[in-house]
Design a protein around this motif. Structure first.
Motif, PDB file in Angstrom:
ATOM      1  N   ALA A 294     -76.275 -83.885 -68.643  1.00  0.00           N
ATOM      2  CA  ALA A 294     -76.462 -82.576 -69.255  1.00  0.00           C
ATOM      3  C   ALA A 294     -75.171 -82.098 -69.912  1.00  0.00           C
ATOM      4  CB  ALA A 294     -76.934 -81.574 -68.202  1.00  0.00           C
ATOM      5  N   PHE A 295     -74.041 -82.404 -69.279  1.00  0.00           N
ATOM      6  CA  PHE A 295     -72.737 -82.048 -69.833  1.00  0.00           C
ATOM      7  C   PHE A 295     -72.533 -82.710 -71.194  1.00  0.00           C
ATOM      8  CE2 PHE A 295     -68.259 -83.382 -70.260  1.00  0.00           C
ATOM      9  CZ  PHE A 295     -67.629 -82.150 -70.309  1.00  0.00           C
ATOM     10  N   LEU A 296     -72.802 -84.018 -71.293  1.00  0.00           N
ATOM     11  CA  LEU A 296     -72.663 -84.717 -72.564  1.00  0.00           C
ATOM     12  C   LEU A 296     -73.660 -84.182 -73.598  1.00  0.00           C
ATOM     13  CD1 LEU A 296     -72.204 -88.409 -71.363  1.00  0.00           C
ATOM     14  CD2 LEU A 296     -70.463 -86.905 -72.345  1.00  0.00           C
ATOM     15  N   GLY A 297     -74.879 -83.927 -73.160  1.00  0.00           N
ATOM     16  CA  GLY A 297     -75.881 -83.379 -74.066  1.00  0.00           C
ATOM     17  C   GLY A 297     -75.468 -82.033 -74.613  1.00  0.00           C
ATOM     18  N   ARG A 298     -74.891 -81.205 -73.762  1.00  0.00           N
ATOM     19  CA  ARG A 298     -74.433 -79.882 -74.213  1.00  0.00           C
ATOM     20  C   ARG A 298     -73.342 -79.993 -75.265  1.00  0.00           C
ATOM     21  NH1 ARG A 298     -70.589 -76.611 -70.434  1.00  0.00           N
ATOM     22  NH2 ARG A 298     -69.186 -78.136 -71.393  1.00  0.00           N
ATOM     23  N   GLU A 299     -72.367 -80.878 -75.038  1.00  0.00           N
ATOM     24  CA  GLU A 299     -71.256 -81.001 -75.980  1.00  0.00           C
ATOM     25  C   GLU A 299     -71.738 -81.481 -77.343  1.00  0.00           C
ATOM     26  OE1 GLU A 299     -67.715 -80.103 -74.456  1.00  0.00           O
ATOM     27  OE2 GLU A 299     -69.616 -79.134 -74.005  1.00  0.00           O
ATOM     28  N   ILE A 300     -72.674 -82.436 -77.337  1.00  0.00           N
ATOM     29  CA  ILE A 300     -73.218 -82.939 -78.601  1.00  0.00           C
ATOM     30  C   ILE A 300     -74.015 -81.856 -79.307  1.00  0.00           C
ATOM     31  CG2 ILE A 300     -74.825 -84.597 -79.625  1.00  0.00           C
ATOM     32  CD1 ILE A 300     -74.031 -86.526 -77.332  1.00  0.00           C
ATOM     33  N   LEU A 301     -74.894 -81.186 -78.571  1.00  0.00           N
ATOM     34  CA  LEU A 301     -75.750 -80.160 -79.169  1.00  0.00           C
ATOM     35  C   LEU A 301     -74.922 -78.990 -79.696  1.00  0.00           C
ATOM     36  CD1 LEU A 301     -79.165 -78.995 -77.877  1.00  0.00           C
ATOM     37  CD2 LEU A 301     -77.451 -77.271 -78.375  1.00  0.00           C
ATOM     38  N   SER A 302     -73.910 -78.556 -78.946  1.00  0.00           N
ATOM     39  CA  SER A 302     -73.081 -77.426 -79.372  1.00  0.00           C
ATOM     40  C   SER A 302     -72.322 -77.749 -80.644  1.00  0.00           C
ATOM     41  CB  SER A 302     -72.105 -77.043 -78.258  1.00  0.00           C
ATOM     42  OG  SER A 302     -72.792 -76.613 -77.102  1.00  0.00           O
ATOM     43  N   LEU A 303     -71.816 -78.985 -80.731  1.00  0.00           N
ATOM     44  CA  LEU A 303     -71.087 -79.393 -81.927  1.00  0.00           C
ATOM     45  C   LEU A 303     -72.020 -79.483 -83.136  1.00  0.00           C
ATOM     46  CD1 LEU A 303     -68.220 -80.113 -82.772  1.00  0.00           C
ATOM     47  CD2 LEU A 303     -68.731 -82.513 -82.273  1.00  0.00           C
ATOM     48  N   MET A 304     -73.243 -79.952 -82.913  1.00  0.00           N
ATOM     49  CA  MET A 304     -74.223 -80.011 -83.997  1.00  0.00           C
ATOM     50  C   MET A 304     -74.569 -78.609 -84.492  1.00  0.00           C
ATOM     51  SD  MET A 304     -76.822 -82.955 -82.541  1.00  0.00           S
ATOM     52  CE  MET A 304     -78.081 -82.473 -83.716  1.00  0.00           C
ATOM     53  N   ALA A 305     -74.737 -77.654 -83.564  1.00  0.00           N
ATOM     54  CA  ALA A 305     -75.057 -76.280 -83.953  1.00  0.00           C
ATOM     55  C   ALA A 305     -73.914 -75.658 -84.748  1.00  0.00           C
ATOM     56  CB  ALA A 305     -75.362 -75.448 -82.710  1.00  0.00           C
ATOM     57  N   TRP A 306     -72.668 -75.955 -84.333  1.00  0.00           N
ATOM     58  CA  TRP A 306     -71.503 -75.428 -85.044  1.00  0.00           C
ATOM     59  C   TRP A 306     -71.450 -75.970 -86.468  1.00  0.00           C
ATOM     60  CZ3 TRP A 306     -66.993 -77.698 -87.055  1.00  0.00           C
ATOM     61  CH2 TRP A 306     -65.962 -76.805 -87.367  1.00  0.00           C
ATOM     62  N   LEU A 307     -71.690 -77.250 -86.620  1.00  0.00           N
ATOM     63  CA  LEU A 307     -71.698 -77.852 -87.954  1.00  0.00           C
ATOM     64  C   LEU A 307     -72.834 -77.288 -88.809  1.00  0.00           C
ATOM     65  CD1 LEU A 307     -70.982 -81.570 -86.963  1.00  0.00           C
ATOM     66  CD2 LEU A 307     -69.423 -80.012 -88.167  1.00  0.00           C
ATOM     67  N   HIS A 308     -73.993 -77.079 -88.187  1.00  0.00           N
ATOM     68  CA  HIS A 308     -75.140 -76.519 -88.899  1.00  0.00           C
ATOM     69  C   HIS A 308     -74.822 -75.139 -89.462  1.00  0.00           C
ATOM     70  CE1 HIS A 308     -79.280 -75.171 -89.677  1.00  0.00           C
ATOM     71  NE2 HIS A 308     -78.963 -74.075 -89.006  1.00  0.00           N
ATOM     72  N   ALA A 309     -74.050 -74.348 -88.728  1.00  0.00           N
ATOM     73  CA  ALA A 309     -73.752 -72.972 -89.147  1.00  0.00           C
ATOM     74  C   ALA A 309     -73.000 -72.917 -90.466  1.00  0.00           C
ATOM     75  CB  ALA A 309     -72.963 -72.259 -88.054  1.00  0.00           C
ATOM     76  N   TRP A 310     -72.316 -73.994 -90.835  1.00  0.00           N
ATOM     77  CA  TRP A 310     -71.586 -74.020 -92.099  1.00  0.00           C
ATOM     78  C   TRP A 310     -72.497 -74.319 -93.281  1.00  0.00           C
ATOM     79  CZ3 TRP A 310     -66.859 -72.098 -92.223  1.00  0.00           C
ATOM     80  CH2 TRP A 310     -66.093 -72.105 -91.048  1.00  0.00           C
ATOM     81  N   THR A 311     -73.752 -74.657 -93.027  1.00  0.00           N
ATOM     82  CA  THR A 311     -74.652 -75.082 -94.092  1.00  0.00           C
ATOM     83  C   THR A 311     -75.670 -74.032 -94.488  1.00  0.00           C
ATOM     84  OG1 THR A 311     -76.330 -76.051 -92.614  1.00  0.00           O
ATOM     85  CG2 THR A 311     -74.447 -77.442 -93.228  1.00  0.00           C
ATOM     86  N   THR A 312     -75.763 -72.920 -93.754  1.00  0.00           N
ATOM     87  CA  THR A 312     -76.826 -71.947 -94.017  1.00  0.00           C
ATOM     88  C   THR A 312     -76.409 -70.554 -93.569  1.00  0.00           C
ATOM     89  OG1 THR A 312     -79.160 -71.408 -93.600  1.00  0.00           O
ATOM     90  CG2 THR A 312     -77.906 -72.357 -91.775  1.00  0.00           C
ATOM     91  N   ARG A 313     -77.073 -69.568 -94.122  1.00  0.00           N
ATOM     92  CA  ARG A 313     -76.930 -68.179 -93.677  1.00  0.00           C
ATOM     93  C   ARG A 313     -78.260 -67.653 -93.138  1.00  0.00           C
ATOM     94  NH1 ARG A 313     -73.141 -65.296 -98.355  1.00  0.00           N
ATOM     95  NH2 ARG A 313     -71.289 -66.592 -97.997  1.00  0.00           N
ATOM     96  N   ASP A 314     -79.199 -68.560 -92.904  1.00  0.00           N
ATOM     97  CA  ASP A 314     -80.513 -68.190 -92.379  1.00  0.00           C
ATOM     98  C   ASP A 314     -80.626 -68.568 -90.909  1.00  0.00           C
ATOM     99  OD1 ASP A 314     -81.248 -67.321 -94.891  1.00  0.00           O
ATOM    100  OD2 ASP A 314     -82.171 -69.229 -95.456  1.00  0.00           O
ATOM    101  N   VAL A 315     -81.379 -67.774 -90.159  1.00  0.00           N
ATOM    102  CA  VAL A 315     -81.632 -68.060 -88.753  1.00  0.00           C
ATOM    103  C   VAL A 315     -83.130 -68.001 -88.503  1.00  0.00           C
ATOM    104  CG1 VAL A 315     -79.408 -67.125 -88.005  1.00  0.00           C
ATOM    105  CG2 VAL A 315     -81.394 -65.622 -88.055  1.00  0.00           C
TER     106      VAL A 315
END
Length: 330
Positions: A294-315
């Motif tokens: 779960a720890f590894l999954g969290r780190e991967i998912l959190s980093l993906m979400a951070w990168l995604h935030a640079w691509t859009t202004r929609d939620v």
């Protein structure tokens, strides 16, 4: 005190979370449920709870407002107008309160304080995806508790206590209607009035239940986009708090001290995990056999979400695609 509970979906732990609102050890308060629906499975549970606690003044209000960017804030319009008391507490439907929670909040509501918030801590995760979300929630909890020790506070909307009269001085709901992050906007608005935001000394239990990876990612991506919009100076620094990025940095620096890059990266990752799980164990937070994965999954998912935030202004919120700045539907 008026306790306001916006409800929508019948999520895991819903009944227990709402039942806790009726069991507060507080002398005089009412409970106002608010929903955009006239009928729903969640409202069926609420009706039953109201019947089971006839000694506690409680009622259901239908919210039809569409003035705010935040769906949650729209759901608060009706109960804020109908509340009998000036002191308001709002609680999300996945938060379970201990009987002394409201008392703890009131002790933190000292002169000069405009907003008291709770630090949410994850409880009762039931599958692997849920454990990832629990680790995300509790990672935030550690940071917020540290900030609280320094005497600082931020708007965290899981549980909030404030005075309606203070919100009216700010300009009412209109003053915070143009943003999806209404909790942060309220805190910043109160700061402009010279009122501080504080965290209560008591944490709040956030029910996790069963989750799937898609809904966890959608939620984290939404909040990453919101953080990028609301905190543009600190958001770029968030990967520093990601163990995968730190491990990569350790691997790149390892040759400078004659250490194997693989050993440096693995050791950094293991040390981070042991320290985090150790803190969780001391605090009595959830730890299980699945925690390493779960720890590894969290780190991967959190980093993906951070990168995604640079691509859009929609939620994506409540099955709607909204612009992060003004809530305009896409």
């Amino acid at each position: 005190m008026s306790l306001i509970l916006p409800v929508k979906l019948l999520n895991p732990g819903f009944e227990q979370a709402q039942r806790s609102a009726f069991r507060q050890d507080y002398p005089d308060y009412e409970i106002l449920f608010s929903s955009t629906d006239k009928q729903s499975p969640a409202l069926d549970v609420v009706h039953e709870l109201i019947e089971n606690f006839p000694e506690r003044p409680a009622r259901i209000l239908q919210s039809t407002a569409n003035m705010a960017a935040s769906p949650k804030m729209n759901n608060l319009v009706a109960p804020l107008a109908a509340a009998r008391h000036d002191v308001i507490v709002t609680k999300d439907s996945n938060i379970t309160l201990d009987p002394d929670t409201i008392q703890a909040f009131m002790r933190s509501f000292t002169p000069g304080v405009g907003l008291v918030c709770a630090v949410p801590v994850a409880v009762r995760s039931e599958n692997y995806a849920a454990q990832i979300e629990a680790l995300i929630v509790n990672a935030h909890a550690r940071v917020l508790l540290m900030v609280s020790m320094l005497g600082c506070g931020f708007g965290v909307g899981k549980v909030m206590l404030f005075k309606r009269s203070d919100l009216e001085k700010l300009g009412g709901i209109d003053a915070v209607s143009d943003t999806i992050a209404e909790d942060s906007a309220i805190a910043k608005g109160f700061a402009s009035l010279g009122l501080k935001t504080r965290f209560a000394h008591k944490t709040a239990a956030q029910e996790i239940g069963r989750r799937n990876l898609h809904e966890i990612y959608e939620r984290q991506a939404r909040w990453a986009v919101i953080r990028r919009a609301m905190e543009p100076w600190t958001f770029p620094l968030e990967p520093i708090y990601n163990s995968l990025v730190t491990s990569l940095a350790a691997a790149l620096a390892a040759p400078l001290i004659g250490v194997s890059p693989l050993l440096a990266a693995g050791g950094t990752l293991a040390l981070w995990f042991v320290a985090e799980i150790g803190v969780a164990a001391v605090k009595g937070w959830e730890v299980s056999f699945w925690s390493p994965l779960a720890f590894l999954g969290r780190e991967i998912l959190s980093l993906m979400a951070w990168l995604h935030a640079w691509t859009t202004r929609d939620v994506v919120w409540a099955n709607k695609c909204l612009h992060v700045y003004n809530g305009e539907r896409r």
